[in-house]
Design a protein around this motif. Structure first.
Motif, mmCIF file in Angstrom:
data_model
loop_
_atom_site.group_PDB
_atom_site.id
_atom_site.type_symbol
_atom_site.label_atom_id
_atom_site.label_comp_id
_atom_site.label_asym_id
_atom_site.label_seq_id
_atom_site.Cartn_x
_atom_site.Cartn_y
_atom_site.Cartn_z
ATOM 1 N N ILE A 36 20.527 63.555 24.809
ATOM 2 C CA ILE A 36 19.939 64.651 25.275
ATOM 3 C C ILE A 36 19.534 64.723 26.520
ATOM 4 O O ILE A 36 19.758 64.290 27.960
ATOM 5 N N VAL A 37 18.270 64.539 25.684
ATOM 6 C CA VAL A 37 16.965 63.884 26.674
ATOM 7 C C VAL A 37 16.782 63.276 27.168
ATOM 8 O O VAL A 37 15.750 62.998 28.392
ATOM 9 N N THR A 38 17.505 61.903 27.473
ATOM 10 C CA THR A 38 17.060 60.753 27.845
ATOM 11 C C THR A 38 18.461 60.518 28.472
ATOM 12 O O THR A 38 17.571 59.373 29.945
ATOM 13 N N ARG A 39 19.686 60.884 28.555
ATOM 14 C CA ARG A 39 20.517 60.733 28.880
ATOM 15 C C ARG A 39 21.535 62.002 29.673
ATOM 16 O O ARG A 39 22.170 62.095 30.883
ATOM 17 N N ASP A 81 18.293 59.655 35.059
ATOM 18 C CA ASP A 81 19.257 61.092 33.925
ATOM 19 C C ASP A 81 18.879 61.731 33.279
ATOM 20 O O ASP A 81 17.092 60.843 32.537
ATOM 21 N N GLY A 82 18.982 62.366 32.205
ATOM 22 C CA GLY A 82 17.644 63.073 31.241
ATOM 23 C C GLY A 82 16.648 64.162 31.637
ATOM 24 O O GLY A 82 17.076 64.150 33.013
ATOM 25 N N LEU A 83 15.852 64.505 30.827
ATOM 26 C CA LEU A 83 14.636 64.937 31.365
ATOM 27 C C LEU A 83 13.308 64.340 31.933
ATOM 28 O O LEU A 83 12.753 64.631 32.217
ATOM 29 N N LEU A 102 19.416 56.602 19.411
ATOM 30 C CA LEU A 102 18.090 56.239 18.883
ATOM 31 C C LEU A 102 17.862 54.320 18.919
ATOM 32 O O LEU A 102 17.348 54.690 20.417
ATOM 33 N N ALA A 103 18.586 53.867 18.752
ATOM 34 C CA ALA A 103 18.800 52.137 18.286
ATOM 35 C C ALA A 103 18.972 52.101 19.917
ATOM 36 O O ALA A 103 18.390 51.100 20.846
ATOM 37 N N GLU A 104 19.875 52.785 21.195
ATOM 38 C CA GLU A 104 20.022 52.607 22.166
ATOM 39 C C GLU A 104 19.016 52.776 23.425
ATOM 40 O O GLU A 104 18.907 52.135 23.893
ATOM 41 N N ALA A 161 35.083 56.322 21.803
ATOM 42 C CA ALA A 161 34.268 57.775 21.432
ATOM 43 C C ALA A 161 32.943 57.964 20.792
ATOM 44 O O ALA A 161 32.470 59.905 20.870
ATOM 45 N N ARG A 162 31.890 58.090 21.081
ATOM 46 C CA ARG A 162 30.653 58.605 22.053
ATOM 47 C C ARG A 162 30.145 59.562 22.346
ATOM 48 O O ARG A 162 29.986 60.794 21.992
ATOM 49 N N ILE A 163 31.631 59.609 24.174
ATOM 50 C CA ILE A 163 31.561 60.096 24.508
ATOM 51 C C ILE A 163 31.966 61.663 23.996
ATOM 52 O O ILE A 163 31.896 62.589 24.595
ATOM 53 N N VAL A 164 33.444 61.192 22.888
ATOM 54 C CA VAL A 164 33.701 62.572 22.496
ATOM 55 C C VAL A 164 33.299 63.531 22.182
ATOM 56 O O VAL A 164 32.753 64.599 21.786
#
Length: 378
Positions: A128-131, A140-142, A167-169, A354-357
């Motif tokens: 959320i805070v990075t993307r 993107d993000g904060l 987190l890995a991403e 799926a990650r977007i959903v």
């Protein structure tokens, strides 16, 4: 007057995207303010802590819980000479990644995402805070500082083993040194979380009628606090008696963390924030005696509150909401709002879709998730 082991703004490792510093606020103050002004933080107002929002207006939500955690964290940080703004930033952000319906929604979404890399609310907070917060022109993000991101990612301790996807991403782009302990400020935020929910879950459980004052008075710490109130104010109004006793429970926990952490810091004598990370063990902690008492209190809450029949009944209902929405959006991504469709179009495979959903569902409030279920499914 910060302690040698505190995180200093002028020694921050900076942000992923270079920005000009503010003339009026430190980098950690800006982190805190960006979190408060984020969309994800506002949505916590309508997300479950224990009781689903529609069950009553007086119970804690993720937002009120986060504010209480931040208040406790600032108090402890101030007593220990730590940076209050960084501590507060981590405390306010620690639950940003929670789904609707609290841990119940997280459990449901984690099971649905198991074939696609899994789901974890701490990792989702980093996402959320990075993307996912998309308000700034340049990124993107904060664009939080390294110290704030580190604290959000590992305030509960080092992260090892297979990393959650989100987190890995991010860690591949911006190394958060996940195998070490976080700063003392982040450790304070973690224990402030424990203190806040142990206290307010007792209060909310009493308010919900899941147990009585007499039943919790046999538990460690709590019985002594009720007895102290009864000695000072015999025959006190029940609501005032409850409040006076539970605020003393609160005080016992806070005092214990401060006293024990001072002892640990004196023994280990770290001379910098980096030295705290290199110790290999936390410096912010409860005493062994109080930790044992808290485990007994938590066991009581688990049996009488978190697994109460009325709570479990609602958990079963809201699990069905998540379990119905996820495959629906995955099979028909055109149902997602228009602003999400560019991401859908760029998704290279089903796992990315799926990650977007999951991002979309995780961002829902309790109320919106139920409304969408009623509109699309029921």
């Amino acid at each position: 007057m910060l302690a040698p082991y505190a995180c200093k703004p002028d020694q921050s490792r900076g942000r992923l995207f270079l920005e000009e510093e503010s003339a009026f606020r430190s980098c950690f103050q800006r982190d805190r303010d960006r979190i408060i002004h984020s969309s994800a933080f506002r949505r916590l107002m309508h997300k479950t802590q224990v009781f689903v929002v529609h069950e009553g207006d007086s119970f804690r939500t993720r937002l009120t819980h986060s504010i209480e955690v931040a208040q406790v964290a600032r108090t402890i940080a101030g007593a220990l000479g730590l940076n209050p703004e960084l501590t507060e930033a981590v405390a306010l952000a620690h639950d940003l990644g929670h789904t609707p319906f609290g841990h119940t929604g997280e459990d449901a979404l984690a099971a649905l995402m198991a074939p696609f890399g899994g789901f974890d609310h701490n990792a989702q907070a980093i996402r959320i805070v990075t993307r996912l917060e998309r308000h700034y022109a340049e990124f993107d993000g904060l664009n939080l500082t390294w110290e704030a991101l580190e604290g959000i990612a590992k305030h509960n301790g080092p992260v090892s083993g297979p990393l959650p996807h989100a987190l890995a991403e991010y860690d591949d782009r911006h190394n958060l040194e996940l195998s070490t302990h976080a700063s003392a400020e982040a450790q304070v935020a973690a224990l402030a979380d424990d203190i806040a929910y142990n206290n307010h879950d007792l209060h909310d459980g009493l308010r919900a009628g899941l147990f009585t004052e007499d039943e919790i008075a046999i538990l460690p710490i709590i019985g002594d606090c009720f007895a102290e109130v009864d000695r000072a104010w015999p025959g006190l109004d029940p609501k005032r008696r409850r409040h006076e006793a539970l605020r003393r429970v609160f005080g016992v926990m806070v005092s214990d963390v401060i006293d024990q952490s001072r002892t640990t810091l004196d023994e280990t004598a770290p001379d910098s924030a980096a030295a705290v990370r290199a110790l290999g063990r936390p410096v912010i902690r409860f005493s062994d005696a109080l930790w044992s008492d808290l485990k007994e209190i938590r066991a009581f809450l688990f049996a009488r509150m978190y697994r109460a029949p009325s709570v479990m009944s609602v958990r079963a209902e809201v699990t069905k909401v998540v379990e119905a929405l996820f495959p629906l959006y995955l099979g028909m991504p055109a149902l997602l709002p228009e602003k999400w469709r560019a991401d859908v179009a760029a998704a290279p495979d089903k796992a990315a879709l799926a990650r977007i959903v999951a991002d979309y569902i995780a961002g829902m409030t309790d109320r919106f998730a139920m409304q969408e279920h009623a509109r699309l499914v029921s």
